[in-house]
Design a protein around this motif. Structure first.
Motif, mmCIF file in Angstrom:
data_model
loop_
_atom_site.group_PDB
_atom_site.id
_atom_site.type_symbol
_atom_site.label_atom_id
_atom_site.label_comp_id
_atom_site.label_asym_id
_atom_site.label_seq_id
_atom_site.Cartn_x
_atom_site.Cartn_y
_atom_site.Cartn_z
ATOM 1 N N HIS A 55 -32.325 -16.159 -39.625
ATOM 2 C CA HIS A 55 -32.409 -14.705 -39.792
ATOM 3 C C HIS A 55 -31.128 -14.161 -40.416
ATOM 4 O O HIS A 55 -31.167 -13.274 -41.270
ATOM 5 C CB HIS A 55 -32.655 -14.024 -38.436
ATOM 6 C CG HIS A 55 -33.967 -14.381 -37.811
ATOM 7 N ND1 HIS A 55 -34.067 -14.847 -36.520
ATOM 8 C CD2 HIS A 55 -35.229 -14.346 -38.307
ATOM 9 C CE1 HIS A 55 -35.341 -15.074 -36.237
ATOM 10 N NE2 HIS A 55 -36.060 -14.777 -37.306
ATOM 11 N N LEU A 57 -37.217 -10.221 -29.677
ATOM 12 C CA LEU A 57 -36.808 -10.896 -30.908
ATOM 13 C C LEU A 57 -35.965 -12.105 -30.530
ATOM 14 O O LEU A 57 -34.926 -11.974 -29.883
ATOM 15 C CB LEU A 57 -36.003 -9.943 -31.792
ATOM 16 C CG LEU A 57 -35.305 -10.568 -33.010
ATOM 17 C CD1 LEU A 57 -36.315 -11.185 -33.962
ATOM 18 C CD2 LEU A 57 -34.453 -9.525 -33.731
ATOM 19 N N ARG A 58 -36.402 -13.271 -30.930
ATOM 20 C CA ARG A 58 -35.644 -14.501 -30.677
ATOM 21 C C ARG A 58 -34.846 -14.829 -31.946
ATOM 22 O O ARG A 58 -35.353 -15.447 -32.867
ATOM 23 C CB ARG A 58 -36.587 -15.639 -30.295
ATOM 24 C CG ARG A 58 -37.295 -15.404 -28.967
ATOM 25 C CD ARG A 58 -38.223 -16.547 -28.609
ATOM 26 N NE ARG A 58 -38.778 -16.378 -27.280
ATOM 27 C CZ ARG A 58 -39.858 -15.646 -27.000
ATOM 28 N NH1 ARG A 58 -40.493 -15.018 -27.991
ATOM 29 N NH2 ARG A 58 -40.301 -15.534 -25.769
ATOM 30 N N TRP A 59 -33.600 -14.403 -31.940
ATOM 31 C CA TRP A 59 -32.760 -14.511 -33.134
ATOM 32 C C TRP A 59 -32.341 -15.953 -33.377
ATOM 33 O O TRP A 59 -31.992 -16.701 -32.457
ATOM 34 C CB TRP A 59 -31.527 -13.629 -32.981
ATOM 35 C CG TRP A 59 -30.813 -13.383 -34.280
ATOM 36 C CD1 TRP A 59 -29.697 -14.005 -34.740
ATOM 37 C CD2 TRP A 59 -31.196 -12.438 -35.291
ATOM 38 N NE1 TRP A 59 -29.342 -13.522 -35.974
ATOM 39 C CE2 TRP A 59 -30.249 -12.546 -36.334
ATOM 40 C CE3 TRP A 59 -32.227 -11.521 -35.411
ATOM 41 C CZ2 TRP A 59 -30.308 -11.773 -37.487
ATOM 42 C CZ3 TRP A 59 -32.289 -10.742 -36.547
ATOM 43 C CH2 TRP A 59 -31.339 -10.873 -37.575
ATOM 44 N N VAL A 97 -32.023 -4.952 -38.072
ATOM 45 C CA VAL A 97 -33.219 -5.674 -37.631
ATOM 46 C C VAL A 97 -33.240 -5.770 -36.108
ATOM 47 O O VAL A 97 -34.262 -5.507 -35.458
ATOM 48 C CB VAL A 97 -33.268 -7.082 -38.259
ATOM 49 C CG1 VAL A 97 -34.399 -7.911 -37.645
ATOM 50 C CG2 VAL A 97 -33.449 -6.987 -39.769
ATOM 51 N N LYS A 98 -32.108 -6.119 -35.525
ATOM 52 C CA LYS A 98 -32.044 -6.269 -34.067
ATOM 53 C C LYS A 98 -32.255 -4.934 -33.347
ATOM 54 O O LYS A 98 -32.960 -4.868 -32.332
ATOM 55 C CB LYS A 98 -30.686 -6.854 -33.671
ATOM 56 C CG LYS A 98 -30.466 -8.275 -34.149
ATOM 57 C CD LYS A 98 -29.046 -8.740 -33.852
ATOM 58 C CE LYS A 98 -28.784 -10.138 -34.409
ATOM 59 N NZ LYS A 98 -27.385 -10.581 -34.188
ATOM 60 N N GLN A 109 -42.234 -4.065 -32.838
ATOM 61 C CA GLN A 109 -42.834 -5.226 -32.192
ATOM 62 C C GLN A 109 -42.713 -5.107 -30.671
ATOM 63 O O GLN A 109 -41.640 -4.790 -30.155
ATOM 64 C CB GLN A 109 -42.143 -6.514 -32.644
ATOM 65 C CG GLN A 109 -42.475 -6.925 -34.071
ATOM 66 C CD GLN A 109 -43.918 -7.360 -34.225
ATOM 67 O OE1 GLN A 109 -44.398 -8.257 -33.548
ATOM 68 N NE2 GLN A 109 -44.627 -6.712 -35.154
ATOM 69 N N TRP A 117 -36.050 -3.590 -33.972
ATOM 70 C CA TRP A 117 -37.145 -4.479 -33.603
ATOM 71 C C TRP A 117 -38.079 -3.894 -32.535
ATOM 72 O O TRP A 117 -39.306 -3.949 -32.688
ATOM 73 C CB TRP A 117 -36.593 -5.819 -33.134
ATOM 74 C CG TRP A 117 -37.645 -6.861 -32.913
ATOM 75 C CD1 TRP A 117 -38.235 -7.210 -31.721
ATOM 76 C CD2 TRP A 117 -38.251 -7.703 -33.906
ATOM 77 N NE1 TRP A 117 -39.150 -8.209 -31.916
ATOM 78 C CE2 TRP A 117 -39.183 -8.523 -33.244
ATOM 79 C CE3 TRP A 117 -38.089 -7.832 -35.287
ATOM 80 C CZ2 TRP A 117 -39.955 -9.468 -33.913
ATOM 81 C CZ3 TRP A 117 -38.858 -8.766 -35.956
ATOM 82 C CH2 TRP A 117 -39.781 -9.571 -35.274
ATOM 83 N N THR A 153 -40.876 -14.704 -39.260
ATOM 84 C CA THR A 153 -40.533 -13.268 -39.364
ATOM 85 C C THR A 153 -40.109 -12.861 -40.766
ATOM 86 O O THR A 153 -39.456 -11.838 -40.954
ATOM 87 C CB THR A 153 -39.433 -12.857 -38.351
ATOM 88 O OG1 THR A 153 -38.196 -13.495 -38.654
ATOM 89 C CG2 THR A 153 -39.836 -13.179 -36.928
ATOM 90 N N LEU A 175 -41.663 -9.331 -41.773
ATOM 91 C CA LEU A 175 -41.088 -8.198 -41.046
ATOM 92 C C LEU A 175 -39.679 -7.882 -41.534
ATOM 93 O O LEU A 175 -39.302 -6.718 -41.674
ATOM 94 C CB LEU A 175 -41.083 -8.476 -39.545
ATOM 95 C CG LEU A 175 -42.435 -8.340 -38.853
ATOM 96 C CD1 LEU A 175 -42.342 -8.790 -37.402
ATOM 97 C CD2 LEU A 175 -42.931 -6.898 -38.921
ATOM 98 N N ILE A 176 -38.905 -8.916 -41.818
ATOM 99 C CA ILE A 176 -37.529 -8.669 -42.280
ATOM 100 C C ILE A 176 -37.511 -8.228 -43.744
ATOM 101 O O ILE A 176 -36.929 -7.195 -44.085
ATOM 102 C CB ILE A 176 -36.657 -9.924 -42.087
ATOM 103 C CG1 ILE A 176 -36.442 -10.198 -40.596
ATOM 104 C CG2 ILE A 176 -35.300 -9.742 -42.787
ATOM 105 C CD1 ILE A 176 -35.622 -11.444 -40.305
#
Length: 255
Positions: free
Chosen positions: A43, A37-39, A25-26, A33, A29, A70, A73-74
């Motif tokens: 998540h 990404l603000r993890w 995902v990281k 997008q 991303w 999110t 998206l995930i």
């Protein structure tokens, strides 16, 4: 590919191999997008549960979470792509209200077709004749993604994994009256009596239901009542330790 490009690809492959879905995902991303990404810890928890579905440890998963976290998206975009890396033969049926599932399918398809993905996991490809399709496309290893909306036709379609993302529309569920109950009943019948029968293998079928709780008769509530074996991940906007599915628990928090 340039030397720098090869170096970046090797780094991504190594990180995803070690870090699983969360790492994927990281790393992916920026491909889907434009913003950063603000993890957050939630998540990690979502990725952990979805990984357990991929391995078969969890067969029925309900993720109850507010919008804007999110979740789509995930769970509806990046997880199916990541799952195809190790299980490219898997078939997915995804459903939602309206065109939400089609939007997620387009992002899934476009990510797999991107040069970024192909330079790293080129063994999974979407043949040219499928590249313009969103409602139904397949890869070169037998994997399929079929997307529909509540009430849509699924005749002849069978999958290894079902994903339902917001089957209940908030405006319908919160409207009250007969029309609201009719919409809730329709969504429940579609999930329990239509989607569930579309299984490639009844012994290994996995189902993931994602969405916020909107009504006592919404799909997540009915599913939990009808199937005590559902694994619940409840992430309310405001934490309450007295909630029957309180999360986070100690084992869910990052070190």
């Amino acid at each position: 590919m340039s030397r720098l490009g090869r170096s970046l690809a090797i780094r991504d492959l190594d990180e995803v191999s070690r870090g699983g879905l969360a790492a994927f995902v990281k790393r992916s991303w920026p491909q889907i997008q434009p913003g950063p990404l603000r993890w957050n810890w939630h998540h990690d928890v979502i990725c952990d549960r979805l990984e357990r579905v991929s391995t078969g440890e969890i067969r029925k998963l309900a993720i109850m979470i507010p919008p804007g976290t999110t979740k789509t998206l995930i769970a509806s975009v990046l997880w199916p792509v990541w799952d195809w890396i190790e299980h490219p033969w898997r078939r997915f049926i995804t459903a939602s209200y309206g065109d939400v599932s089609l939007d997620a399918a387009r992002q899934h398809r476009d990510l797999v077709c991107s040069s970024w993905f192909q330079h790293r996991w080129g063994h999974v490809q979407i043949p040219y004749q499928n590249t313009r399709a969103a409602a139904h496309f397949r890869n070169n290893r037998g994997g399929v993604r079929m997307s529909t909306s509540v009430g849509g036709a699924l005749t002849g379609r069978h999958a290894h994994i079902h994903i339902a993302d917001d089957l209940n529309k908030a405006q319908e569920a919160m409207g009250g009256g007969t029309e609201s109950l009719t919409a809730l009943d329709s969504s429940w019948r579609f999930w329990e009596h239509v989607v569930t029968t579309r299984r490639a293998d009844p012994q290994t079928l996995c189902q993931v239901l994602i969405g916020q709780r909107l009504h006592e008769k919404d799909v997540p509530g009915r599913w939990l009542a009808a199937h005590p074996d559902v694994h619940v991940l409840c992430l309310p906007m405001h934490y309450s330790s007295s909630h029957p599915h309180a999360c986070p628990r100690t084992e869910d928090l990052p070190p």
